[in-house]
Design a protein around this motif. Sequence first.
Motif, PDB file in Angstrom:
ATOM      1  N   ILE A   1      -1.428   4.861   0.927  1.00  0.00           N
ATOM      2  CA  ILE A   1      -1.314   5.354   2.297  1.00  0.00           C
ATOM      3  C   ILE A   1      -0.043   6.183   2.413  1.00  0.00           C
ATOM      4  O   ILE A   1       0.848   6.110   1.558  1.00  0.00           O
ATOM      5  CB  ILE A   1      -1.299   4.205   3.334  1.00  0.00           C
ATOM      6  CG1 ILE A   1      -0.102   3.276   3.102  1.00  0.00           C
ATOM      7  CG2 ILE A   1      -2.596   3.451   3.334  1.00  0.00           C
ATOM      8  CD1 ILE A   1       0.081   2.244   4.196  1.00  0.00           C
ATOM      9  N   ASN A   2       0.021   6.966   3.474  1.00  0.00           N
ATOM     10  CA  ASN A   2       1.167   7.817   3.710  1.00  0.00           C
ATOM     11  C   ASN A   2       1.481   7.799   5.178  1.00  0.00           C
ATOM     12  O   ASN A   2       0.575   7.795   6.020  1.00  0.00           O
ATOM     13  CB  ASN A   2       0.837   9.244   3.262  1.00  0.00           C
ATOM     14  CG  ASN A   2       2.063  10.125   3.174  1.00  0.00           C
ATOM     15  OD1 ASN A   2       3.158   9.694   3.540  1.00  0.00           O
ATOM     16  ND2 ASN A   2       1.869  11.335   2.701  1.00  0.00           N
TER      17      ASN A   2
ATOM     18  N   LEU B   1       0.830  -1.207   0.000  1.00  0.00           N
ATOM     19  CA  LEU B   1       0.000   0.000   0.000  1.00  0.00           C
ATOM     20  C   LEU B   1       0.864   1.256   0.000  1.00  0.00           C
ATOM     21  O   LEU B   1       0.543   2.248  -0.655  1.00  0.00           O
ATOM     22  CB  LEU B   1      -0.937   0.006   1.208  1.00  0.00           C
ATOM     23  CG  LEU B   1      -2.072  -1.014   1.200  1.00  0.00           C
ATOM     24  CD1 LEU B   1      -2.809  -0.985   2.528  1.00  0.00           C
ATOM     25  CD2 LEU B   1      -3.026  -0.739   0.058  1.00  0.00           C
ATOM     26  N   LEU B   2       1.956   1.226   0.739  1.00  0.00           N
ATOM     27  CA  LEU B   2       2.863   2.373   0.805  1.00  0.00           C
ATOM     28  C   LEU B   2       3.522   2.617  -0.554  1.00  0.00           C
ATOM     29  O   LEU B   2       3.615   3.762  -1.015  1.00  0.00           O
ATOM     30  CB  LEU B   2       3.929   2.130   1.877  1.00  0.00           C
ATOM     31  CG  LEU B   2       4.771   3.304   2.323  1.00  0.00           C
ATOM     32  CD1 LEU B   2       3.894   4.368   2.957  1.00  0.00           C
ATOM     33  CD2 LEU B   2       5.828   2.841   3.313  1.00  0.00           C
TER      34      LEU B   2
END
Length: 65
Positions: A57-58, A51-52
């Motif tokens: 996301i962050n 996801l990163l």
Amino acid sequence: MAAHKIAHVASNNPSVLKEIVYGIGLGIASGLLWKMHHWNNQRRTKEFYDLLDNGLINVVVDEST
């Protein structure tokens, strides 16, 4: 009379082979549960980094207030 029967039952020797089999069985079962726990953690970590990398996301906190 009843006390004599209880003492006679308690004086039986444990089966060494049965104890070894029980120990091996419990060891394999607990090892499998531990391994499943680690596989679950590994899956979570891989999903997080995927996801990163995809930018979904962050982890940086946005401080523009």
